[in-house]
Enzyme design. Structure first.
Site, PDB file in Angstrom:
ATOM      1  CE  LYS A 120      -5.422   7.912 -25.917  1.00  0.00           C
ATOM      2  NZ  LYS A 120      -6.095   7.620 -27.185  1.00  0.00           N
ATOM      3  CE1 TYR A 172      -4.137   1.875   0.486  1.00  0.00           C
ATOM      4  CE2 TYR A 172      -2.596   3.404   1.503  1.00  0.00           C
ATOM      5  CZ  TYR A 172      -3.834   3.147   0.946  1.00  0.00           C
ATOM      6  OH  TYR A 172      -4.757   4.154   0.840  1.00  0.00           O
ATOM      7  CG  ASP A 222      -2.864  15.078 -22.619  1.00  0.00           C
ATOM      8  OD1 ASP A 222      -2.225  14.006 -22.696  1.00  0.00           O
ATOM      9  OD2 ASP A 222      -4.100  15.112 -22.572  1.00  0.00           O
ATOM     10  CG  PHE A 266     -18.941  10.670 -26.384  1.00  0.00           C
ATOM     11  CD1 PHE A 266     -18.690  11.873 -25.754  1.00  0.00           C
ATOM     12  CD2 PHE A 266     -18.042   9.635 -26.208  1.00  0.00           C
ATOM     13  CE1 PHE A 266     -17.569  12.042 -24.958  1.00  0.00           C
ATOM     14  CE2 PHE A 266     -16.913   9.789 -25.423  1.00  0.00           C
ATOM     15  CZ  PHE A 266     -16.683  10.999 -24.789  1.00  0.00           C
ATOM     16  NE  ARG A 315     -14.249  11.231 -30.149  1.00  0.00           N
ATOM     17  CZ  ARG A 315     -14.119  10.983 -28.842  1.00  0.00           C
ATOM     18  NH1 ARG A 315     -12.931  10.689 -28.324  1.00  0.00           N
ATOM     19  NH2 ARG A 315     -15.145  11.029 -28.041  1.00  0.00           N
ATOM     20  CG  PHE A 343      -9.392  14.078 -24.865  1.00  0.00           C
ATOM     21  CD1 PHE A 343      -9.595  13.513 -26.108  1.00  0.00           C
ATOM     22  CD2 PHE A 343      -9.687  13.323 -23.739  1.00  0.00           C
ATOM     23  CE1 PHE A 343     -10.078  12.221 -26.232  1.00  0.00           C
ATOM     24  CE2 PHE A 343     -10.171  12.030 -23.849  1.00  0.00           C
ATOM     25  CZ  PHE A 343     -10.370  11.474 -25.104  1.00  0.00           C
ATOM     26  CB  THR A 344     -14.248  14.146 -24.488  1.00  0.00           C
ATOM     27  OG1 THR A 344     -13.406  13.018 -24.276  1.00  0.00           O
ATOM     28  CG2 THR A 344     -14.664  14.200 -25.948  1.00  0.00           C
TER      29      THR A 344
HETATM   30  N1  F0G Z   1      -5.743  13.158 -22.879  1.00  0.00           N
HETATM   31  C1  F0G Z   1      -5.758  12.650 -24.125  1.00  0.00           C
HETATM   32  C2  F0G Z   1      -5.033  13.336 -25.211  1.00  0.00           C
HETATM   33  C3  F0G Z   1      -6.464  11.455 -24.368  1.00  0.00           C
HETATM   34  O1  F0G Z   1      -6.469  10.964 -25.604  1.00  0.00           O
HETATM   35  C4  F0G Z   1      -7.137  10.828 -23.312  1.00  0.00           C
HETATM   36  C5  F0G Z   1      -7.897   9.606 -23.529  1.00  0.00           C
HETATM   37  C6  F0G Z   1      -7.094  11.410 -22.049  1.00  0.00           C
HETATM   38  C7  F0G Z   1      -6.377  12.573 -21.868  1.00  0.00           C
HETATM   39  C8  F0G Z   1      -7.796  10.779 -20.893  1.00  0.00           C
HETATM   40  O2  F0G Z   1      -7.077   9.678 -20.477  1.00  0.00           O
HETATM   41  O3  F0G Z   1      -8.642   7.765 -20.877  1.00  0.00           O
HETATM   42  O4  F0G Z   1      -6.603   7.509 -19.454  1.00  0.00           O
HETATM   43  O5  F0G Z   1      -8.524   8.842 -18.652  1.00  0.00           O
HETATM   44  N2  F0G Z   1      -8.204   9.163 -24.664  1.00  0.00           N
HETATM   45  C9  F0G Z   1      -8.933   7.920 -24.919  1.00  0.00           C
HETATM   46  C10 F0G Z   1      -9.228   7.788 -26.378  1.00  0.00           C
HETATM   47  C11 F0G Z   1     -10.119   7.730 -24.053  1.00  0.00           C
HETATM   48  O6  F0G Z   1      -9.990   6.868 -26.716  1.00  0.00           O
HETATM   49  O7  F0G Z   1      -8.713   8.524 -27.193  1.00  0.00           O
HETATM   50  P1  F0G Z   1      -7.759   8.365 -19.826  1.00  0.00           P
END
Ligand code: F0G
Length: 481
Positions: A265, A79, A222, A454, A388, A131-132
């Protein structure tokens, strides 16, 4: 690695061999029609048993290396005080040059902590593109997200090498308009996800840093696709041709105040992290970490994944690893272009994208062309892609739809997972769909969540076009395809 064949054709060649495989199924058209209906025409709601090629995302779906799997076996599960964490922190120091490392359970968890610490109601957050989850977190904290991209960013038929560059003129204008104190930070997303995984240049990052530093605005990076952005800098900027991927990553990081990333990624694991050289920033973020993520030496991640992330961070600096996905994407884009399909150019870092406005010019944005195209692609091929466009953009405060800047579908390529024959199959079925594009109609929401609709939203095809498309497909390929 790209290889030129004796007939002059260039193909990407895998610099690894496959030793563990997973079986996939191609369901017949009848089942695919039922499946997309059950999913409310939302590809997120499909089950993988119904999916042939899963090109929804490259997030958490990449093939890990033998060294990553081996490292998971020697994880020091604890932990607090895990040696695995200290190994990770050493790697971050060596590869990225940051003194302080904080694991988090995934990228959006890092965004949550950054929003808590840096974004106050009325603040603005500047970025090359949102990003979303990024936008949702910063807005939830009361901030306003402003995207300051260049004109080239929105050109889906571009030959520009760095469509992810931040517009410096707009940056200066925002400083004048809002005042530096109101700007929480400027965020650079390494290969802008929503506009096609497009990179920024090292020169642009240097200029952004200069301007940010002059006004004491923190530069947040990022780095979810950090190795792919570094690959593009090496390949597309003649001045960086002789630098290694590792050197480019170090150089980028030397300019950054805070790095955060989704480790799902470039590093091919499931997790995330924040790193910085500022003790003050670190301490402010650390205060929230145990509440939302976990103790500082695991941060909500499985320690096994944390060990694998340690290896992944090293491996992503290897050219053969960094190039794996972008080269397949480049090939995919070139094959789609040969077939006359409206692929977004140049190829980006996380997937191949198709411009739904050009694919389905008869559909207005109010009928969600990218959503319709994503569903139609699944129906005709069993390939799952991601919308998208406007479906991925939530309504404004007054409840009005906000037409997205671009209507894209993303065919993400998980790293080291699919082969050229898979790509050739997808190109063939997408070409068939393009020839029958008039059969594809619009969508309307029947269930619509308020935030990030989405993910769980359900839609209906206008005039039941799904059934008509399935019928045309069956007439050409037979019931078993
Ligand atoms: N920043 C970027 C540029 C991303 O592409 C993502 C996630 C995140 C932040 C958030 O990270 O998913 O680990 O919480 N992209 C995924 C995609 C979900 O399908 O492109 P996460």
């Amino acid at each position: 690695m790209k290889i030129t064949l004796s007939n002059g054709k260039v193909i990407p060649v895998e610099m690894h061999k496959t030793r563990i495989v997973q079986k996939i199924n191609l369901q017949p058209i009848k089942r695919r029609l039922e499946a997309i209906q059950e999913a409310g025409y939302n590809t997120f709601l499909l089950r993988t048993k119904d999916v042939f090629l899963d090109l929804l995302t490259d997030s958490g779906t990449n093939a890990m290396s033998d060294h990553q799997l081996a490292a998971m076996m020697v994880a020091d599960d604890a932990y607090a005080g895990s040696e695995s964490f200290y190994r990770l922190a050493d790697t971050v120091r060596e590869i990225l040059g940051f003194e302080y490392t904080m694991p988090v359970h995934q990228g959006r968890a890092a965004e949550h902590l950054l929003a808590k610490v840096f974004v106050k109601p009325g603040d603005v957050v500047l970025m090359n593109y949102h990003f979303t989850t990024t936008k949702a977190h910063f807005e939830l904290a009361g901030g306003k997200v402003i995207e300051i991209f260049t004109d080239e960013a929105m050109n889906t038929e571009s030959t520009h090498a760095f469509r992810g560059n931040l517009c410096l003129k707009k940056f200066r204008d925002c400083i004048k308009r809002y005042g530096a104190k109101k700007i929480s930070f400027v965020r650079m997303e390494a290969t802008t996800n929503l506009i096609g995984g497009q990179p920024f240049s090292l020169g642009n990052l240097r200029e952004v840093k200069k301007l940010a530093a002059a006004h004491k605005i923190p530069l947040v990076f990022d780095g979810s696709l950090i190795s792919e952005n570094a690959y593009f800098i090496k390949e597309r900027d003649p001045e960086c041709r002789n630098m290694t991927v590792s050197q480019i990553i170090s150089e980028m990081m030397s300019l950054v105040d805070i790095l955060y990333l989704s480790a799902r990624k470039s590093t091919c694991v499931r997790g995330g992290m924040i790193a910085t050289n500022s003790r003050a920033y670190f301490d402010r973020l650390l205060a929230w970490l145990p509440l939302y993520e976990g103790f500082s030496t695991y941060g909500g991640m499985s320690i096994k994944e944390l060990e694998a992330m340690n290896v992944g961070l090293r491996e992503m600096t290897d050219y053969d690893v960094a190039c794996a996905s972008p080269e397949f994407i480049e090939y995919f884009v070139s094959r789609l272009m040969e077939a006359g399909l409206p692929a977004v150019t140049p190829g980006g870092g996380l997937g191949c994208h198709l411009d739904a406005k050009r694919f389905l010019p008869h559909l207005p944005q109010t009928q969600y062309p990218a959503g319709a195209l994503a569903a139609a692609v699944y129906l005709t091929s069993g390939v799952r892609v991601m919308e998208r466009g406007t479906v991925s953009t939530d309504r404004d405060e007054r409840g009005n739809d906000v037409p997205a800047d671009l209507e894209l579908i993303r065919l993400a390529l998980p790293r080291r997972t699919y082969s050229l024959s898979h790509i050739e199959y997808a190109v063939d079925r997408l070409s068939w769909l393009y020839r029958h594009r008039d059969l594809v109609g619009g969508l309307k929401f029947v269930e619509e969540p308020k935030v990030l609709r989405f993910f769980f939203g359900r839609m209906k095809p206008l005039n039941d076009w799904g059934t008509k498309l399935a019928k045309a497909f069956k007439a050409d390929f037979g019931a078993r395809s």
